[in-house]
Scaffold this motif. Structure first.
Motif, PDB file in Angstrom:
ATOM      1  N   VAL A 148       0.848  -1.188   0.000  1.00 52.02           N
ATOM      2  CA  VAL A 148       0.000   0.000   0.000  1.00 52.02           C
ATOM      3  C   VAL A 148       0.883   1.237   0.000  1.00 52.02           C
ATOM      4  CG1 VAL A 148      -0.172   0.051   2.530  1.00 52.02           C
ATOM      5  CG2 VAL A 148      -1.910   1.200   1.157  1.00 52.02           C
ATOM      6  N   ALA A 149       0.470   2.276  -0.734  1.00 50.98           N
ATOM      7  CA  ALA A 149       1.229   3.524  -0.809  1.00 50.98           C
ATOM      8  C   ALA A 149       0.288   4.700  -0.595  1.00 50.98           C
ATOM      9  CB  ALA A 149       1.922   3.652  -2.158  1.00 50.98           C
ATOM     10  N   ASP A 150       0.753   5.673   0.195  1.00 55.47           N
ATOM     11  CA  ASP A 150       0.004   6.912   0.381  1.00 55.47           C
ATOM     12  C   ASP A 150       0.990   8.054   0.513  1.00 55.47           C
ATOM     13  OD1 ASP A 150       1.038   6.693   2.943  1.00 55.47           O
ATOM     14  OD2 ASP A 150      -0.852   6.016   3.838  1.00 55.47           O
ATOM     15  N   SER A 151       0.543   9.181   1.038  1.00 55.32           N
ATOM     16  CA  SER A 151       1.398  10.362   1.119  1.00 55.32           C
ATOM     17  C   SER A 151       2.584  10.175   2.057  1.00 55.32           C
ATOM     18  CB  SER A 151       0.579  11.576   1.571  1.00 55.32           C
ATOM     19  OG  SER A 151      -0.007  11.342   2.841  1.00 55.32           O
ATOM     20  N   THR A 152       2.534   9.159   2.932  1.00 54.55           N
ATOM     21  CA  THR A 152       3.626   8.929   3.884  1.00 54.55           C
ATOM     22  C   THR A 152       4.663   7.944   3.364  1.00 54.55           C
ATOM     23  OG1 THR A 152       2.467   7.110   5.023  1.00 54.55           O
ATOM     24  CG2 THR A 152       2.026   9.363   5.788  1.00 54.55           C
ATOM     25  N   GLY A 153       4.362   7.250   2.251  1.00 58.84           N
ATOM     26  CA  GLY A 153       5.303   6.277   1.711  1.00 58.84           C
ATOM     27  C   GLY A 153       4.612   4.967   1.359  1.00 58.84           C
ATOM     28  N   ALA A 154       5.400   3.903   1.195  1.00 53.35           N
ATOM     29  CA  ALA A 154       4.877   2.594   0.816  1.00 53.35           C
ATOM     30  C   ALA A 154       5.246   1.559   1.873  1.00 53.35           C
ATOM     31  CB  ALA A 154       5.421   2.170  -0.545  1.00 53.35           C
ATOM     32  N   GLU A 155       4.383   0.550   2.013  1.00 49.21           N
ATOM     33  CA  GLU A 155       4.606  -0.490   3.016  1.00 49.21           C
ATOM     34  C   GLU A 155       4.030  -1.810   2.532  1.00 49.21           C
ATOM     35  OE1 GLU A 155       3.371  -1.528   7.673  1.00 49.21           O
ATOM     36  OE2 GLU A 155       2.941   0.445   6.818  1.00 49.21           O
ATOM     37  N   ALA A 156       4.785  -2.883   2.727  1.00 44.81           N
ATOM     38  CA  ALA A 156       4.307  -4.221   2.397  1.00 44.81           C
ATOM     39  C   ALA A 156       3.583  -4.809   3.609  1.00 44.81           C
ATOM     40  CB  ALA A 156       5.472  -5.112   1.995  1.00 44.81           C
ATOM     41  N   VAL A 157       2.561  -5.623   3.342  1.00 49.52           N
ATOM     42  CA  VAL A 157       1.766  -6.236   4.406  1.00 49.52           C
ATOM     43  C   VAL A 157       1.674  -7.737   4.157  1.00 49.52           C
ATOM     44  CG1 VAL A 157      -0.480  -6.314   5.538  1.00 49.52           C
ATOM     45  CG2 VAL A 157       0.414  -4.142   4.704  1.00 49.52           C
ATOM     46  N   PRO A 158       2.072  -8.574   5.126  1.00 50.06           N
ATOM     47  CA  PRO A 158       1.921 -10.024   4.967  1.00 50.06           C
ATOM     48  C   PRO A 158       0.446 -10.409   4.855  1.00 50.06           C
ATOM     49  CG  PRO A 158       3.401  -9.493   6.797  1.00 50.06           C
ATOM     50  CD  PRO A 158       2.734  -8.215   6.398  1.00 50.06           C
TER      51      PRO A 158
END
Length: 263
Positions: A148-158
């Motif tokens: 997921v990506a938004d204004s704060t950056g991107a992050e992977a989720v298991p």
């Protein structure tokens, strides 16, 4: 410590539950819209694709190998903002054909959890197609990664974390509530804006988001857009708790909407 914002997994589950815009991308084909994209308990997605399209033919022909694909979900703000996209979710995996004898049970399962008119167009015949309705086929996306990506950056989720999370209890009503807040209760937005740092009060303040953890505001001014979260003192789970939490943020002295006692 009290949580002040939804987890990334909770935000993804809420985006799934809202059933907003989603596109399915496969190398060599034009991206196509997917009116149904439902997360199943086994960690896969049930997805509808045009029954007579090239993609469905590729999936059927792939057998057990499947077809590499990316499902992109876009979480749009409920109001017409300068930048309307709140977040993007990319789900990468392999598309697999759903056997004809399994389609009916899977449709019933999806309809029970998330009714969608497009489900009625799965496995429709020539008569329905002649009326202009697009016949759909049901396929399954076996997940390999979620980002997921938004204004704060991107992050992977298991995937396991995604399955453990739950949608926000207010996600289905968020859009109509924020639209009503903007159009009929501007004084509430102005009271909430008073909680912002002084430099941000100079711009145009708009409601951006609402969840069990707090309210998000978007400030649009000359130097860009700024998103600010106003957290509740504790997470809320029902309408009564939500109403009281917003009154606290507004600085209302009568938290339950009671009139002042006459002396």
């Amino acid at each position: 410590m009290t949580e002040q914002a939804p987890t990334t997994a909770e935000r993804i589950r809420s985006a799934c539950a809202r059933g907003g815009g989603a596109m399915l991308a496969v190398e060599g084909l034009e991206p196509s819209a997917t009116p149904v994209h439902h997360l199943l308990a086994d960690g896969s997605f049930a997805i509808t694709v045009p029954a007579n399209g090239l993609l469905n033919g590729m999936v059927v022909a792939s057998g057990g190998h499947g077809v590499q694909a990316v499902l992109e979900m876009t979480d749009y703000a409920p109001l017409p903002l300068r930048e309307p996209v709140r977040s993007l979710v990319w789900i990468r995996g392999r598309l697999h054909h759903v056997a004809s004898n399994e389609v009916s049970d899977l449709l019933d399962l999806v309809a029970t959890e998330s009714p969608n008119p497009a489900l009625l167009q799965v496995n429709t015949g020539e008569a329905e197609a002649a009326r202009g309705d697009t016949p759909y086929a049901l396929v399954r996306l076996e997940i390999e990664s979620v980002v997921v990506a938004d204004s704060t950056g991107a992050e992977a989720v298991p995937v396991s974390t995604l399955l453990d999370a739950r949608p926000d209890p207010f996600c289905a009503l968020e859009s109509c509530w924020l639209q009503h807040l903007e159009s009929a209760h501007r004084e509430v937005v102005d009271r909430l804006a008073n909680r912002l740092p002084s430099p941000l009060r100079q711009g145009r303040v708009r409601p951006l988001g609402l969840d069990r953890y707090g309210v998000q505001l978007r400030v649009e001014n000359e130097d860009g857009d700024h998103d600010v979260r106003l957290p509740f003192t504790k997470p809320v789970d029902d309408i009564t708790g939500l109403s009281q939490a917003i009154r606290v943020l507004m600085g209302c002295p009568f938290l339950n909407g009671l009139r002042a006692r006459r002396i």
